[in-house]
Write a protein that holds these residues in place. Structure first.
Motif, PDB file in Angstrom:
ATOM      1  N   ARG A  22       0.847  -1.200   0.000  1.00  0.00           N
ATOM      2  CA  ARG A  22       0.000   0.000   0.000  1.00  0.00           C
ATOM      3  C   ARG A  22       0.878   1.244   0.000  1.00  0.00           C
ATOM      4  N   VAL A  23       0.280   2.337  -0.389  1.00  0.00           N
ATOM      5  CA  VAL A  23       0.982   3.617  -0.450  1.00  0.00           C
ATOM      6  C   VAL A  23       0.602   4.433   0.787  1.00  0.00           C
ATOM      7  N   VAL A  24       1.589   4.964   1.511  1.00  0.00           N
ATOM      8  CA  VAL A  24       1.297   5.770   2.690  1.00  0.00           C
ATOM      9  C   VAL A  24       0.768   7.137   2.249  1.00  0.00           C
ATOM     10  N   PRO A  25      -0.004   7.808   3.110  1.00  0.00           N
ATOM     11  CA  PRO A  25      -0.691   9.046   2.692  1.00  0.00           C
ATOM     12  C   PRO A  25       0.225  10.134   2.146  1.00  0.00           C
ATOM     13  N   TRP A  26       1.432  10.280   2.705  1.00  0.00           N
ATOM     14  CA  TRP A  26       2.303  11.361   2.247  1.00  0.00           C
ATOM     15  C   TRP A  26       3.446  10.854   1.362  1.00  0.00           C
ATOM     16  N   ALA A  27       3.282   9.661   0.774  1.00  0.00           N
ATOM     17  CA  ALA A  27       4.204   9.254  -0.286  1.00  0.00           C
ATOM     18  C   ALA A  27       4.086  10.258  -1.433  1.00  0.00           C
ATOM     19  N   LYS A  28       5.196  10.541  -2.107  1.00  0.00           N
ATOM     20  CA  LYS A  28       5.215  11.582  -3.127  1.00  0.00           C
ATOM     21  C   LYS A  28       5.891  11.069  -4.390  1.00  0.00           C
ATOM     22  N   ALA A  29       5.339  11.438  -5.538  1.00  0.00           N
ATOM     23  CA  ALA A  29       5.962  11.121  -6.823  1.00  0.00           C
ATOM     24  C   ALA A  29       5.551  12.193  -7.815  1.00  0.00           C
ATOM     25  N   GLY A  30       6.523  12.711  -8.541  1.00  0.00           N
ATOM     26  CA  GLY A  30       6.189  13.762  -9.493  1.00  0.00           C
ATOM     27  C   GLY A  30       7.408  14.365 -10.140  1.00  0.00           C
ATOM     28  N   LEU A  31       7.329  15.652 -10.403  1.00  0.00           N
ATOM     29  CA  LEU A  31       8.368  16.394 -11.119  1.00  0.00           C
ATOM     30  C   LEU A  31       8.970  17.449 -10.199  1.00  0.00           C
ATOM     31  N   ILE A  32      10.278  17.652 -10.353  1.00  0.00           N
ATOM     32  CA  ILE A  32      10.975  18.560  -9.446  1.00  0.00           C
ATOM     33  C   ILE A  32      12.098  19.261 -10.189  1.00  0.00           C
ATOM     34  N   ILE A  33      12.355  20.507  -9.809  1.00  0.00           N
ATOM     35  CA  ILE A  33      13.540  21.239 -10.245  1.00  0.00           C
ATOM     36  C   ILE A  33      14.297  21.640  -8.994  1.00  0.00           C
ATOM     37  N   LYS A  34      15.614  21.463  -9.008  1.00  0.00           N
ATOM     38  CA  LYS A  34      16.393  21.628  -7.783  1.00  0.00           C
ATOM     39  C   LYS A  34      17.767  22.186  -8.121  1.00  0.00           C
ATOM     40  N   ASP A  35      18.301  22.946  -7.191  1.00  0.00           N
ATOM     41  CA  ASP A  35      19.654  23.487  -7.334  1.00  0.00           C
ATOM     42  C   ASP A  35      20.658  22.377  -7.068  1.00  0.00           C
ATOM     43  N   GLY A  36      20.938  21.560  -8.073  1.00  0.00           N
ATOM     44  CA  GLY A  36      21.878  20.458  -7.938  1.00  0.00           C
ATOM     45  C   GLY A  36      21.311  19.323  -7.115  1.00  0.00           C
ATOM     46  N   VAL A  37      22.206  18.522  -6.553  1.00  0.00           N
ATOM     47  CA  VAL A  37      21.780  17.354  -5.769  1.00  0.00           C
ATOM     48  C   VAL A  37      22.201  17.489  -4.310  1.00  0.00           C
ATOM     49  N   ARG A  38      22.584  18.675  -3.901  1.00  0.00           N
ATOM     50  CA  ARG A  38      22.975  18.897  -2.513  1.00  0.00           C
ATOM     51  C   ARG A  38      21.749  18.927  -1.620  1.00  0.00           C
ATOM     52  N   GLN A  39      21.820  18.248  -0.481  1.00  0.00           N
ATOM     53  CA  GLN A  39      20.723  18.269   0.466  1.00  0.00           C
ATOM     54  C   GLN A  39      20.479  19.683   0.992  1.00  0.00           C
ATOM     55  N   GLY A  40      19.240  20.055   1.064  1.00  0.00           N
ATOM     56  CA  GLY A  40      18.871  21.362   1.583  1.00  0.00           C
ATOM     57  C   GLY A  40      18.820  22.462   0.551  1.00  0.00           C
ATOM     58  N   SER A  41      19.209  22.184  -0.694  1.00  0.00           N
ATOM     59  CA  SER A  41      19.202  23.231  -1.713  1.00  0.00           C
ATOM     60  C   SER A  41      17.772  23.552  -2.148  1.00  0.00           C
TER      61      SER A  41
END
Length: 516
Positions: free
Chosen positions: A118-137
């Motif tokens: 089953r999928v949990v309520p706040w599981a997320k899947a979609g499209l994203i734009i991000k400043d690189g792959v650094r955590q917190g960016s």
């Protein structure tokens, strides 16, 4: 003449306040009591911080600090990212045809793994734009969730709801993310023809070249059960989500032709392998992304108000001093002298309230201004993670707790004037201010009863010390025993102040209607 009378009235009240201040500072017991309240706040707070140690088993036993988001808050930034590099304006469009998940269940037989599909309520899947792959960016994303429909989220704390509903092969979700300068806009569609705007985020820190693509995350499965003797028992089980995309299209200056996969924020085991890895695979025009974790503010860790454990004890001392500052005059008959000097009885009571509020606020401010920075420093030195807050929030906690103590002092003073007996007034003040807070935060009452207690009683004022807000889009058990109050900080303080004003008005009414 009228201006002269107004000036005289103002001067009369000022003289009454000065007289009450002179009276207060000449009674050594009252001054010592306020000093003791400040000292208790500092000593108990620092002792609690000194006794709190955390070890994560690393080289220096210190727990790694969580990444920090663009707004300075601690964040969780753990998801799988299939991405390409976009320079300048552009967009990504995809159809999400499937979103499934697994939840790890406790093993009934040792070594035999159990999972629930089953999928949990706040599981997320979609499209994203991000400043690189650094955590917190900085980032912005449009997504489908397991139980909360389509959402537009950005920079961890911002969340905008789209249409409700889930994802299936018969009811896919089309998603689109468009960059135009600093503005990132998310869209959704049921057929890929008619598009509905979900929201727009302005990312001032997003550079011209950023990473754009598909993602998946699953924060865990939270279950909360009532405890036998009040409070609740919570458990978070590991979960993952699998998202299937097709009809993926990119526009703008996109580098290369191959998608790259990164497990952002993945935890590595001692041998170097990723603990619960995500994944990405491409088969023709179909893309499958498997992700764990979450993209959200972090709520696990110590907060700055954890250094203020001495406030409850200090409040009891403040209540005693505030009550005695008025009942002692009734006991010794000095109230008649006070009312001869200030014939307007309401003015005399107001002057007493101003003095007790001012003295208590000054003592409380001095104590909290010392305790919070020193206590948080000790917590960090002991290996604890202290969730960062803005300087405005820290000022609000420091000054707000001092205001809490001042409002409680005025309430206690008013009760003293109403009851005219120290024991009865002190007991009443402790019962309405301190006891509800202890009952609500000590896991003695059911969670909902605890919330109502902190909405309706003067103990609502303790909400002023909450530094980390409850985020609706973040998986957590937001209960008073965990430091989350049902009212906003200033709203909670307003409830306490309302009780203090009401009690003061009743005391003034009684003082005017009955002999001193």
């Amino acid at each position: 003449m009228r201006a002269g009378r107004d000036s005289a009235r103002g001067g009369g009240f000022g003289r009454a306040v000065l007289a009450e201040w002179t009276k207060f500072r000449t009674v050594r017991g009252w001054v010592a009591g306020m000093a003791a309240a400040a000292l208790v706040t500092v000593l108990l707070g620092l002792m609690t911080a000194t006794g709190s140690h955390t070890s994560c088993g690393g080289p220096d036993d210190a727990c790694p600090a969580p990444p920090v988001g663009p707004g300075g808050e601690a964040v969780t930034d753990h998801f799988f990212f299939a991405h390409r590099t976009l320079t300048g304006d552009g967009s990504v469009t995809a159809r999400l045809t499937s979103m499934t998940g697994q939840v790890r269940l406790p093993d009934l037989v040792q070594g035999v793994r159990r999972v629930e599909n089953r999928v949990v309520p706040w599981a997320k899947a979609g499209l994203i734009i991000k400043d690189g792959v650094r955590q917190g960016s900085t980032y912005a994303a449009v997504m489908a969730t397991g139980g909360h429909g389509v959402r537009m989220q950005d920079d961890f704390t911002h969340d905008t709801a789209g249409r409700p509903g889930g994802v299936s092969a018969s009811s896919p979700r089309w998603l689109r993310l468009v960059r135009s300068g600093e503005d990132i806009t998310g869209y959704e569609s049921a057929d890929g023809e008619r598009w509905t705007k979900v929201g727009t985020a302005r990312l001032a820190g997003l550079p011209a070249t950023a990473e754009i693509g598909m993602f998946a995350a699953s924060p865990g499965d939270l279950t909360v059960q009532p405890a036998d003797f009040g409070g609740s028992i919570e458990q978070v089980r590991f979960s993952e989500t699998t998202a299937v995309f097709d009809r993926v299209g990119l526009s703008g200056r996109v580098a290369g032709e191959a998608w790259r996969g990164d497990d952002i924020g993945a935890v590595r085991e001692p041998g170097g392998a990723i603990h619960h890895p995500g994944g990405f695979r491409q088969s023709g025009g179909t893309y499958t992304v498997v992700g764990v974790g979450d993209i959200a503010p972090a709520t696990d860790g110590q907060s700055v108000e954890n250094t203020l454990t001495g406030v409850v004890t200090a409040l009891i001392v403040v209540i005693v001093v505030a009550v005695m500052s008025v009942t002692s005059e009734y006991r010794r008959g000095l109230i008649r002298t006070t009312l001869l000097a200030v014939p307007r009885r309401g003015r005399a009571l107001a002057a007493k309230a101003v003095v007790i509020a001012g003295v208590t606020f000054a003592a409380g401010l001095a104590a909290t201004a010392v305790t919070v920075p020193l206590g948080t420093g000790i917590l960090r030195d002991n290996g604890n993670i202290v969730l960062p807050v803005s300087w405005l929030t820290q000022v609000r906690v420091v000054a707000g707790v001092a205001l809490l103590m001042a409002a409680a002092a005025v309430l206690a003073l008013a009760l003293g004037a109403l009851f005219r007996r120290g024991t009865a007034a002190i007991t009443a003040a402790v019962v309405v201010v301190v006891v509800p807070h202890l009952l609500a935060t000590a896991s003695i009452l059911p969670d909902e009863a605890a919330r109502w207690l902190l909405r309706l009683t003067p103990a609502a004022g303790f909400a002023i010390q909450q530094s980390i807000p409850a985020y609706p889009q973040v998986l957590a058990n937001y209960v008073p025993s965990a430091g989350y109050y049902p009212l906003a900080p200033w709203a909670g303080l307003a409830v306490l102040c309302g009780y203090a004003v009401l009690a003061l008005a009743l005391a003034a009414h009684r003082l005017n209607r009955r002999d001193a």
